[in-house]
Design a protein around this motif. Structure first.
Motif, PDB file in Angstrom:
ATOM      1  N   SER A  72      -0.772  -9.848  13.393  1.00  0.00           N
ATOM      2  CA  SER A  72      -2.180  -9.665  13.005  1.00  0.00           C
ATOM      3  C   SER A  72      -2.288  -8.472  12.059  1.00  0.00           C
ATOM      4  CB  SER A  72      -3.038  -9.411  14.244  1.00  0.00           C
ATOM      5  OG  SER A  72      -2.751  -8.127  14.779  1.00  0.00           O
ATOM      6  N   GLY A  73      -3.418  -8.381  11.383  1.00  0.00           N
ATOM      7  CA  GLY A  73      -3.659  -7.244  10.491  1.00  0.00           C
ATOM      8  C   GLY A  73      -3.633  -5.934  11.247  1.00  0.00           C
ATOM      9  N   ALA A  74      -4.194  -5.932  12.459  1.00  0.00           N
ATOM     10  CA  ALA A  74      -4.231  -4.713  13.279  1.00  0.00           C
ATOM     11  C   ALA A  74      -2.824  -4.273  13.664  1.00  0.00           C
ATOM     12  CB  ALA A  74      -5.075  -4.950  14.527  1.00  0.00           C
ATOM     13  N   GLU A  75      -1.953  -5.238  14.017  1.00  0.00           N
ATOM     14  CA  GLU A  75      -0.565  -4.898  14.382  1.00  0.00           C
ATOM     15  C   GLU A  75       0.170  -4.285  13.198  1.00  0.00           C
ATOM     16  OE1 GLU A  75       1.072  -8.043  17.606  1.00  0.00           O
ATOM     17  OE2 GLU A  75       0.307  -8.962  15.740  1.00  0.00           O
ATOM     18  N   MET A  76      -0.002  -4.886  12.004  1.00  0.00           N
ATOM     19  CA  MET A  76       0.692  -4.371  10.822  1.00  0.00           C
ATOM     20  C   MET A  76       0.149  -3.005  10.416  1.00  0.00           C
ATOM     21  SD  MET A  76       3.000  -6.525  10.437  1.00  0.00           S
ATOM     22  CE  MET A  76       3.780  -6.116   8.891  1.00  0.00           C
ATOM     23  N   ALA A  77      -1.148  -2.793  10.626  1.00  0.00           N
ATOM     24  CA  ALA A  77      -1.752  -1.490  10.317  1.00  0.00           C
ATOM     25  C   ALA A  77      -1.140  -0.408  11.193  1.00  0.00           C
ATOM     26  CB  ALA A  77      -3.267  -1.547  10.512  1.00  0.00           C
ATOM     27  N   ARG A  78      -1.001  -0.714  12.510  1.00  0.00           N
ATOM     28  CA  ARG A  78      -0.393   0.253  13.427  1.00  0.00           C
ATOM     29  C   ARG A  78       1.076   0.479  13.090  1.00  0.00           C
ATOM     30  NH1 ARG A  78      -3.479  -2.434  17.149  1.00  0.00           N
ATOM     31  NH2 ARG A  78      -1.747  -3.727  17.838  1.00  0.00           N
ATOM     32  N   TYR A  96       2.679   0.263  10.238  1.00  0.00           N
ATOM     33  CA  TYR A  96       2.925   1.025   9.005  1.00  0.00           C
ATOM     34  C   TYR A  96       2.043   2.265   8.849  1.00  0.00           C
ATOM     35  CZ  TYR A  96       6.110  -2.517   7.325  1.00  0.00           C
ATOM     36  OH  TYR A  96       7.199  -3.361   7.179  1.00  0.00           O
ATOM     37  N   GLY A  97       1.201   2.507   9.847  1.00  0.00           N
ATOM     38  CA  GLY A  97       0.385   3.721   9.810  1.00  0.00           C
ATOM     39  C   GLY A  97      -0.665   3.725   8.709  1.00  0.00           C
ATOM     40  N   VAL A  98      -1.262   2.540   8.477  1.00  0.00           N
ATOM     41  CA  VAL A  98      -2.330   2.440   7.483  1.00  0.00           C
ATOM     42  C   VAL A  98      -3.564   1.864   8.155  1.00  0.00           C
ATOM     43  CG1 VAL A  98      -0.762   2.185   5.502  1.00  0.00           C
ATOM     44  CG2 VAL A  98      -1.552   0.147   6.725  1.00  0.00           C
ATOM     45  N   SER A  99      -4.679   1.866   7.441  1.00  0.00           N
ATOM     46  CA  SER A  99      -5.907   1.328   8.022  1.00  0.00           C
ATOM     47  C   SER A  99      -5.948  -0.193   7.901  1.00  0.00           C
ATOM     48  CB  SER A  99      -7.125   1.932   7.304  1.00  0.00           C
ATOM     49  OG  SER A  99      -7.189   1.465   5.977  1.00  0.00           O
ATOM     50  N   GLU A 100      -6.758  -0.810   8.739  1.00  0.00           N
ATOM     51  CA  GLU A 100      -6.912  -2.276   8.671  1.00  0.00           C
ATOM     52  C   GLU A 100      -7.514  -2.723   7.344  1.00  0.00           C
ATOM     53  OE1 GLU A 100      -8.174  -4.482  12.172  1.00  0.00           O
ATOM     54  OE2 GLU A 100      -7.740  -2.695  13.387  1.00  0.00           O
ATOM     55  N   PRO A 101      -8.497  -1.976   6.774  1.00  0.00           N
ATOM     56  CA  PRO A 101      -8.992  -2.372   5.456  1.00  0.00           C
ATOM     57  C   PRO A 101      -7.898  -2.358   4.384  1.00  0.00           C
ATOM     58  CG  PRO A 101     -10.559  -0.901   6.496  1.00  0.00           C
ATOM     59  CD  PRO A 101      -9.336  -0.920   7.364  1.00  0.00           C
ATOM     60  N   THR A 102      -6.940  -1.432   4.517  1.00  0.00           N
ATOM     61  CA  THR A 102      -5.818  -1.386   3.564  1.00  0.00           C
ATOM     62  C   THR A 102      -4.986  -2.652   3.696  1.00  0.00           C
ATOM     63  OG1 THR A 102      -5.742   1.035   3.586  1.00  0.00           O
ATOM     64  CG2 THR A 102      -3.739  -0.104   2.888  1.00  0.00           C
ATOM     65  N   VAL A 103      -4.720  -3.061   4.936  1.00  0.00           N
ATOM     66  CA  VAL A 103      -3.966  -4.296   5.176  1.00  0.00           C
ATOM     67  C   VAL A 103      -4.719  -5.483   4.591  1.00  0.00           C
ATOM     68  CG1 VAL A 103      -3.148  -5.892   6.966  1.00  0.00           C
ATOM     69  CG2 VAL A 103      -2.737  -3.431   7.203  1.00  0.00           C
ATOM     70  N   SER A 104      -6.036  -5.512   4.792  1.00  0.00           N
ATOM     71  CA  SER A 104      -6.848  -6.615   4.252  1.00  0.00           C
ATOM     72  C   SER A 104      -6.751  -6.686   2.732  1.00  0.00           C
ATOM     73  CB  SER A 104      -8.314  -6.447   4.664  1.00  0.00           C
ATOM     74  OG  SER A 104      -8.423  -6.523   6.070  1.00  0.00           O
ATOM     75  N   ARG A 105      -6.770  -5.522   2.082  1.00  0.00           N
ATOM     76  CA  ARG A 105      -6.664  -5.505   0.618  1.00  0.00           C
ATOM     77  C   ARG A 105      -5.300  -5.999   0.155  1.00  0.00           C
ATOM     78  NH1 ARG A 105      -9.703  -0.782   1.285  1.00  0.00           N
ATOM     79  NH2 ARG A 105      -7.862   0.559   1.204  1.00  0.00           N
ATOM     80  N   ILE A 106      -4.244  -5.598   0.889  1.00  0.00           N
ATOM     81  CA  ILE A 106      -2.884  -6.030   0.545  1.00  0.00           C
ATOM     82  C   ILE A 106      -2.770  -7.551   0.672  1.00  0.00           C
ATOM     83  CG2 ILE A 106      -0.464  -5.965   1.315  1.00  0.00           C
ATOM     84  CD1 ILE A 106      -1.000  -2.984   2.085  1.00  0.00           C
TER      85      ILE A 106
END
Length: 197
Positions: free
Chosen positions: A167-173, A175-185
């Motif tokens: 999930s986006g939340a798992e990848m955010a945790r 890599y230490g980035v925010s969920e909005p950053t993951v969404s943009r990627i």
């Protein structure tokens, strides 16, 4: 017979500081100021009503007195501008702490030296900025902040989320980035896929 100059004091403390103008006003009164303008405002701001009121009331021969130079302004550029306005009114300037007095030849020379140092400082800042930008361009940097994630990491995030493995939340945790950053990627990755199709 020399006339005694009309001394006008200016006292200032910054907003939010747990202090008052009392000590400054006491020093200005002891120095012979017949009127003291007191203000609570940042020294970096130009829109200070009491400062402008004081400058507007200056007459030839008056002397503006401050307890310390930074009470008039924290910005050297603004300080020199204020000094020009005081001089244009035909008034002098004294700083009690730094013992600067523009009503004397030595005091005028001191202010000219301050102005020269300010001009030198501005030139040095411009040179350092230009050199830094040239060095960055030589290293291939275009501008902005460095990316927190490498291209490989961004691709892994996008592929993992797009395929549904994570999930986006798992990848955010991870890599230490925010969920909005993951969404943009992920959005950028999907756009690239769409363009490639």
């Amino acid at each position: 017979m020399d006339t005694i100059p009309y001394l006008i004091g200016y006292a200032r403390v910054s907003k939010g500081e747990e202090q008052s103008n009392v000590a400054q006003a006491r020093a200005l009164n002891a120095a012979g100021c017949r009127r003291v303008f007191e203000e609570t405002a940042s020294g970096g701001r130009w829109d200070r009503p009491k400062l402008h009121e004081m400058i507007g009331q200056l007459r030839e021969g008056d002397v503006v007195v401050v307890w310390k130079l930074d009470r008039l302004s924290r910005s050297l550029k603004d300080l020199l501008h204020i000094m020009d306005r005081i001089e244009a009114a035909g008034a002098g300037f004294r700083s009690l702490t730094e013992a600067i007095d523009t009503t004397s030849a030595a005091g005028r020379m001191m202010m000219q030296m301050v102005g020269s140092f300010a001009e030198f400082e501005r030139a040095m800042i411009r040179e350092r900025t230009s050199a830094g930008l040239a060095q960055a361009r030589a290293e291939g940097r275009i501008g902005g902040r460095r990316r927190k994630l490498a291209d490989k990491q961004r691709r892994e995030i996008a592929e993992s989320v797009t395929s549904g493995r994570k999930s986006g939340a798992e990848m955010a945790r991870l890599y230490g980035v925010s969920e909005p950053t993951v969404s943009r990627i992920v959005a950028a990755y999907r756009q690239q896929l769409g363009e490639a199709a």
